[in-house]
Enzyme design. Structure first.
Site, PDB file in Angstrom:
ATOM      1  N   GLN A  38       0.826  -1.225   0.000  1.00 33.58           N
ATOM      2  CA  GLN A  38       0.000   0.000   0.000  1.00 33.58           C
ATOM      3  C   GLN A  38       0.858   1.272   0.000  1.00 33.58           C
ATOM      4  O   GLN A  38       0.521   2.244  -0.682  1.00 33.58           O
ATOM      5  CB  GLN A  38      -1.013   0.006   1.145  1.00 33.58           C
ATOM      6  CG  GLN A  38      -0.443  -0.146   2.528  1.00 33.58           C
ATOM      7  CD  GLN A  38      -1.479   0.145   3.622  1.00 33.58           C
ATOM      8  OE1 GLN A  38      -2.512   0.757   3.379  1.00 33.58           O
ATOM      9  NE2 GLN A  38      -1.182  -0.276   4.840  1.00 33.58           N
ATOM     10  N   LEU A  39       1.979   1.254   0.722  1.00 35.69           N
ATOM     11  CA  LEU A  39       2.827   2.452   0.710  1.00 35.69           C
ATOM     12  C   LEU A  39       3.554   2.577  -0.632  1.00 35.69           C
ATOM     13  O   LEU A  39       3.618   3.663  -1.211  1.00 35.69           O
ATOM     14  CB  LEU A  39       3.851   2.396   1.853  1.00 35.69           C
ATOM     15  CG  LEU A  39       4.833   3.562   1.884  1.00 35.69           C
ATOM     16  CD1 LEU A  39       4.111   4.911   2.032  1.00 35.69           C
ATOM     17  CD2 LEU A  39       5.857   3.390   3.006  1.00 35.69           C
ATOM     18  N   ASP A  96      13.559  -9.454  -4.323  1.00 34.41           N
ATOM     19  CA  ASP A  96      13.239 -10.064  -3.037  1.00 34.41           C
ATOM     20  C   ASP A  96      14.363  -9.684  -2.076  1.00 34.41           C
ATOM     21  O   ASP A  96      15.516 -10.097  -2.271  1.00 34.41           O
ATOM     22  CB  ASP A  96      13.155 -11.588  -3.217  1.00 34.41           C
ATOM     23  CG  ASP A  96      12.838 -12.309  -1.912  1.00 34.41           C
ATOM     24  OD1 ASP A  96      13.002 -11.716  -0.836  1.00 34.41           O
ATOM     25  OD2 ASP A  96      12.431 -13.482  -1.989  1.00 34.41           O
ATOM     26  N   ILE A  97      14.050  -8.912  -1.047  1.00 38.29           N
ATOM     27  CA  ILE A  97      15.133  -8.379  -0.189  1.00 38.29           C
ATOM     28  C   ILE A  97      15.798  -9.460   0.669  1.00 38.29           C
ATOM     29  O   ILE A  97      16.844  -9.214   1.259  1.00 38.29           O
ATOM     30  CB  ILE A  97      14.668  -7.187   0.692  1.00 38.29           C
ATOM     31  CG1 ILE A  97      13.584  -7.611   1.683  1.00 38.29           C
ATOM     32  CG2 ILE A  97      14.244  -6.001  -0.167  1.00 38.29           C
ATOM     33  CD1 ILE A  97      13.346  -6.581   2.783  1.00 38.29           C
ATOM     34  N   THR A 100       4.223  -7.756   6.987  1.00 46.90           N
ATOM     35  CA  THR A 100       3.459  -6.825   7.826  1.00 46.90           C
ATOM     36  C   THR A 100       2.281  -7.465   8.571  1.00 46.90           C
ATOM     37  O   THR A 100       1.600  -6.780   9.333  1.00 46.90           O
ATOM     38  CB  THR A 100       2.898  -5.666   6.969  1.00 46.90           C
ATOM     39  OG1 THR A 100       2.124  -6.223   5.907  1.00 46.90           O
ATOM     40  CG2 THR A 100       4.005  -4.813   6.402  1.00 46.90           C
ATOM     41  N   THR A 147       7.694   0.917  12.762  1.00 48.21           N
ATOM     42  CA  THR A 147       6.327   0.870  13.275  1.00 48.21           C
ATOM     43  C   THR A 147       6.192   1.237  14.763  1.00 48.21           C
ATOM     44  O   THR A 147       7.139   1.061  15.539  1.00 48.21           O
ATOM     45  CB  THR A 147       5.774  -0.572  13.085  1.00 48.21           C
ATOM     46  OG1 THR A 147       4.540  -0.708  13.775  1.00 48.21           O
ATOM     47  CG2 THR A 147       6.730  -1.615  13.651  1.00 48.21           C
ATOM     48  N   TYR A 149       6.045  -9.663  15.275  1.00 49.76           N
ATOM     49  CA  TYR A 149       6.161  -8.631  14.236  1.00 49.76           C
ATOM     50  C   TYR A 149       6.937  -7.436  14.790  1.00 49.76           C
ATOM     51  O   TYR A 149       7.908  -6.968  14.182  1.00 49.76           O
ATOM     52  CB  TYR A 149       4.760  -8.212  13.768  1.00 49.76           C
ATOM     53  CG  TYR A 149       4.750  -6.940  12.940  1.00 49.76           C
ATOM     54  CD1 TYR A 149       5.244  -6.937  11.634  1.00 49.76           C
ATOM     55  CD2 TYR A 149       4.249  -5.740  13.460  1.00 49.76           C
ATOM     56  CE1 TYR A 149       5.241  -5.776  10.871  1.00 49.76           C
ATOM     57  CE2 TYR A 149       4.241  -4.577  12.713  1.00 49.76           C
ATOM     58  CZ  TYR A 149       4.736  -4.596  11.423  1.00 49.76           C
ATOM     59  OH  TYR A 149       4.742  -3.435  10.674  1.00 49.76           O
ATOM     60  N   LYS A 192      10.614  -5.985  13.559  1.00 46.83           N
ATOM     61  CA  LYS A 192      10.749  -4.606  13.057  1.00 46.83           C
ATOM     62  C   LYS A 192      11.762  -3.836  13.910  1.00 46.83           C
ATOM     63  O   LYS A 192      12.537  -3.035  13.401  1.00 46.83           O
ATOM     64  CB  LYS A 192       9.388  -3.896  13.058  1.00 46.83           C
ATOM     65  CG  LYS A 192       8.384  -4.428  12.055  1.00 46.83           C
ATOM     66  CD  LYS A 192       8.806  -4.244  10.605  1.00 46.83           C
ATOM     67  CE  LYS A 192       8.839  -2.807  10.175  1.00 46.83           C
ATOM     68  NZ  LYS A 192       9.164  -2.669   8.727  1.00 46.83           N
ATOM     69  N   TRP A 239      -0.488   2.563  12.399  1.00 46.55           N
ATOM     70  CA  TRP A 239      -1.821   2.276  11.869  1.00 46.55           C
ATOM     71  C   TRP A 239      -1.979   2.796  10.432  1.00 46.55           C
ATOM     72  O   TRP A 239      -2.869   3.606  10.119  1.00 46.55           O
ATOM     73  CB  TRP A 239      -2.899   2.879  12.766  1.00 46.55           C
ATOM     74  CG  TRP A 239      -2.982   2.281  14.140  1.00 46.55           C
ATOM     75  CD1 TRP A 239      -2.031   1.567  14.801  1.00 46.55           C
ATOM     76  CD2 TRP A 239      -4.105   2.351  15.026  1.00 46.55           C
ATOM     77  NE1 TRP A 239      -2.479   1.204  16.041  1.00 46.55           N
ATOM     78  CE2 TRP A 239      -3.746   1.668  16.208  1.00 46.55           C
ATOM     79  CE3 TRP A 239      -5.361   2.932  14.953  1.00 46.55           C
ATOM     80  CZ2 TRP A 239      -4.615   1.546  17.295  1.00 46.55           C
ATOM     81  CZ3 TRP A 239      -6.217   2.826  16.027  1.00 46.55           C
ATOM     82  CH2 TRP A 239      -5.851   2.133  17.189  1.00 46.55           C
TER      83      TRP A 239
HETATM   84  N1  LIG Z   1       0.312  -1.497   7.677  1.00 44.24           N
HETATM   85  C1  LIG Z   1       0.457  -0.873   8.841  1.00 44.24           C
HETATM   86  O1  LIG Z   1      -0.501  -0.682   9.608  1.00 44.24           O
HETATM   87  C2  LIG Z   1       1.795  -0.363   9.247  1.00 44.24           C
HETATM   88  C3  LIG Z   1       1.909   0.340  10.463  1.00 44.24           C
HETATM   89  C4  LIG Z   1       3.151   0.823  10.841  1.00 44.24           C
HETATM   90  C5  LIG Z   1       4.261   0.599  10.036  1.00 44.24           C
HETATM   91  N2  LIG Z   1       4.119  -0.102   8.864  1.00 44.24           N
HETATM   92  C6  LIG Z   1       5.327  -0.314   8.057  1.00 44.24           C
HETATM   93  O2  LIG Z   1       5.172   0.427   6.856  1.00 44.24           O
HETATM   94  C7  LIG Z   1       5.894  -0.224   5.796  1.00 44.24           C
HETATM   95  C8  LIG Z   1       4.990  -0.363   4.588  1.00 44.24           C
HETATM   96  O3  LIG Z   1       3.903  -1.175   4.981  1.00 44.24           O
HETATM   97  P1  LIG Z   1       2.637  -1.457   4.059  1.00 44.24           P
HETATM   98  O4  LIG Z   1       1.454  -1.288   4.916  1.00 44.24           O
HETATM   99  O5  LIG Z   1       2.752  -0.711   2.772  1.00 44.24           O
HETATM  100  O6  LIG Z   1       2.847  -3.012   3.817  1.00 44.24           O
HETATM  101  P2  LIG Z   1       2.206  -3.969   2.730  1.00 44.24           P
HETATM  102  O7  LIG Z   1       1.046  -3.328   2.079  1.00 44.24           O
HETATM  103  O8  LIG Z   1       2.060  -5.294   3.405  1.00 44.24           O
HETATM  104  O9  LIG Z   1       3.381  -4.039   1.662  1.00 44.24           O
HETATM  105  C9  LIG Z   1       4.577  -4.709   1.895  1.00 44.24           C
HETATM  106  C10 LIG Z   1       5.103  -5.159   0.556  1.00 44.24           C
HETATM  107  O10 LIG Z   1       6.359  -5.834   0.770  1.00 44.24           O
HETATM  108  C11 LIG Z   1       6.357  -6.986  -0.029  1.00 44.24           C
HETATM  109  N3  LIG Z   1       7.323  -7.954   0.479  1.00 44.24           N
HETATM  110  C12 LIG Z   1       7.174  -8.887   1.443  1.00 44.24           C
HETATM  111  N4  LIG Z   1       8.306  -9.609   1.566  1.00 44.24           N
HETATM  112  C13 LIG Z   1       9.194  -9.099   0.673  1.00 44.24           C
HETATM  113  C14 LIG Z   1      10.515  -9.430   0.304  1.00 44.24           C
HETATM  114  N5  LIG Z   1      11.168 -10.451   0.883  1.00 44.24           N
HETATM  115  N6  LIG Z   1      11.125  -8.700  -0.653  1.00 44.24           N
HETATM  116  C15 LIG Z   1      10.473  -7.693  -1.267  1.00 44.24           C
HETATM  117  N7  LIG Z   1       9.208  -7.352  -0.995  1.00 44.24           N
HETATM  118  C16 LIG Z   1       8.578  -8.048  -0.022  1.00 44.24           C
HETATM  119  C17 LIG Z   1       4.941  -7.490   0.024  1.00 44.24           C
HETATM  120  O11 LIG Z   1       4.696  -8.409  -1.010  1.00 44.24           O
HETATM  121  P3  LIG Z   1       3.662  -9.623  -0.764  1.00 44.24           P
HETATM  122  O12 LIG Z   1       2.395  -8.983  -0.279  1.00 44.24           O
HETATM  123  O13 LIG Z   1       3.576 -10.267  -2.095  1.00 44.24           O
HETATM  124  O14 LIG Z   1       4.283 -10.485   0.298  1.00 44.24           O
HETATM  125  C18 LIG Z   1       4.174  -6.178  -0.143  1.00 44.24           C
HETATM  126  O15 LIG Z   1       4.036  -5.860  -1.513  1.00 44.24           O
HETATM  127  C19 LIG Z   1       6.397  -1.554   6.391  1.00 44.24           C
HETATM  128  O16 LIG Z   1       7.730  -1.407   6.777  1.00 44.24           O
HETATM  129  C20 LIG Z   1       5.539  -1.740   7.617  1.00 44.24           C
HETATM  130  O17 LIG Z   1       6.187  -2.516   8.599  1.00 44.24           O
HETATM  131  C21 LIG Z   1       2.920  -0.569   8.455  1.00 44.24           C
END
Ligand SMILES: NC(=O)c1ccc[n+]([C@@H]2O[C@H](COP(=O)([O-])OP(=O)(O)OC[C@H]3O[C@@H](n4cnc5c(N)ncnc54)[C@H](OP(=O)(O)O)[C@@H]3O)[C@@H](O)[C@H]2O)c1
Length: 262
Positions: free
Chosen positions: A15-16, A41-42, A67, A106, A130, A134, A155
């Site tokens: 989403q980001l 893939d990181i 996540t 996070t 999680y 992180k 969030w």
């Molecule tokens: N969502 C929240 O509420 C929240 C809150 C606080 C902080 N954050 C942080 O904000 C950041 C962005 O989060 P988001 O909500 O945008 O997450 P998201 O929508 O889950 O996106 C994460 C992306 O990373 C990909 N991914 C997973 N494993 C990977 C790998 N080994 N190599 C490369 N890509 C990989 C996922 O692919 P697949 O889906 O195909 O696995 C997905 O496209 C993250 O660091 C998260 O921890 C999120």
């Protein structure tokens, strides 16, 4: 700054990542390169090496992460590999290429026992797997990145992309049913657009390296947030407040973030 204007975004299908693509692609005089997991893939250090060799980016924004809080309890190894080992891999290659790493973290690194919003230098004490992965990822960046930023957010939701609380509530609301939502956890819901703009601000202004918080202005419970979403979209579903005790994973009961640095 040097002439190198390339920004590589990992995990760009999240989403980001998608918000950054929509909001920033081709803008601010930078050359944005978006790589989803299928292309980078990181966890695979050699894939990062190959991507950096190809693009030689000045910045790397790490949007890749495992996540899912519940799945992290059941698949801790994959969560660790992604959120810790993957981040170590990125940090090392950024150092080799003198790239600036912008890593997202996070509010779940905190235990939620404070009575006021968390500040950048408050002590971490994650309650679940999680949060722990992180925390270890961001700690590695802080201790090892030659030039790195940690941006903690809370969030996170997008109205347009991905799997998140906002869109889940909307989906449930459109079915016309009652919705049960946790009433005893408080945070600061953050729109991905706000976070994307904050990241851009960091890239343009290059403040001192370190940890920054970026979160929404309003502190609220999931229950209050659900009511807001339903009202904002003109639904009239009944939202039923429930205790978090009926949900498996331990989460901080109070984890709003406050930005005191910029
Ligand atoms: N969502 C929240 O509420 C929240 C809150 C606080 C902080 N954050 C942080 O904000 C950041 C962005 O989060 P988001 O909500 O945008 O997450 P998201 O929508 O889950 O996106 C994460 C992306 O990373 C990909 N991914 C997973 N494993 C990977 C790998 N080994 N190599 C490369 N890509 C990989 C996922 O692919 P697949 O889906 O195909 O696995 C997905 O496209 C993250 O660091 C998260 O921890 C999120």
């Amino acid at each position: 700054m040097s002439d190198n204007k390339k920004i590589l975004v990992t995990g760009s299908d999240g989403q980001l990542g998608k918000t950054l693509q929509k909001r920033c692609s081709g803008k601010y005089g930078f050359d944005w390169i978006f790589l989803p997991k299928e292309k980078l893939d990181i966890i695979q250090a050699d894939e990062i090496q190959a991507a950096f060799k190809k693009y030689n980016p000045k910045f790397c924004i790490n949007c890749a992460a495992f996540t899912d809080v519940l799945k992290s309890e059941n698949q801790p190894l994959l969560a660790f590999k992604t959120n810790v080992e993957g981040v170590k891999n990125l940090t090392r290659v950024c150092n080799d290429y003198e790239s600036i790493l912008i890593h997202i973290s996070t509010d779940y690194i905190f235990d939620g026992t404070k009575k006021r919003p968390y500040l950048e230098n408050d002590k971490a004490n994650p309650l679940n797997k999680y949060g722990m992965t992180k925390y270890l990822g961001e700690k590695y960046v802080v201790e090892n990145a030659i030039f790195g930023y940690i941006i903690r957010t809370s969030w996170l939701y997008s109205k347009n992309f991905g799997y998140n609380f906002y869109r889940n509530i909307l989906r449930a609301a459109s079915n016309g049913k009652e919705i049960k939502v946790v009433k005893d956890q408080y945070g600061t819901p953050t729109n991905t657009e706000k976070l994307a703009d904050f990241i851009t601000k960091i890239i343009i202004s290059l403040p001192k390296k370190g940890i920054y918080h970026c979160a929404g202005e309003e502190v609220m419970s999931w229950y209050e947030f659900a009511n807001k979403i339903v009202e904002e979209n003109n639904y009239s579903n009944k939202i039923i407040p429930v205790s978090s005790q009926s949900f498996g994973v331990k989460r901080p009961s109070y984890s709003p973030l406050k930005n005191t640095e910029i």
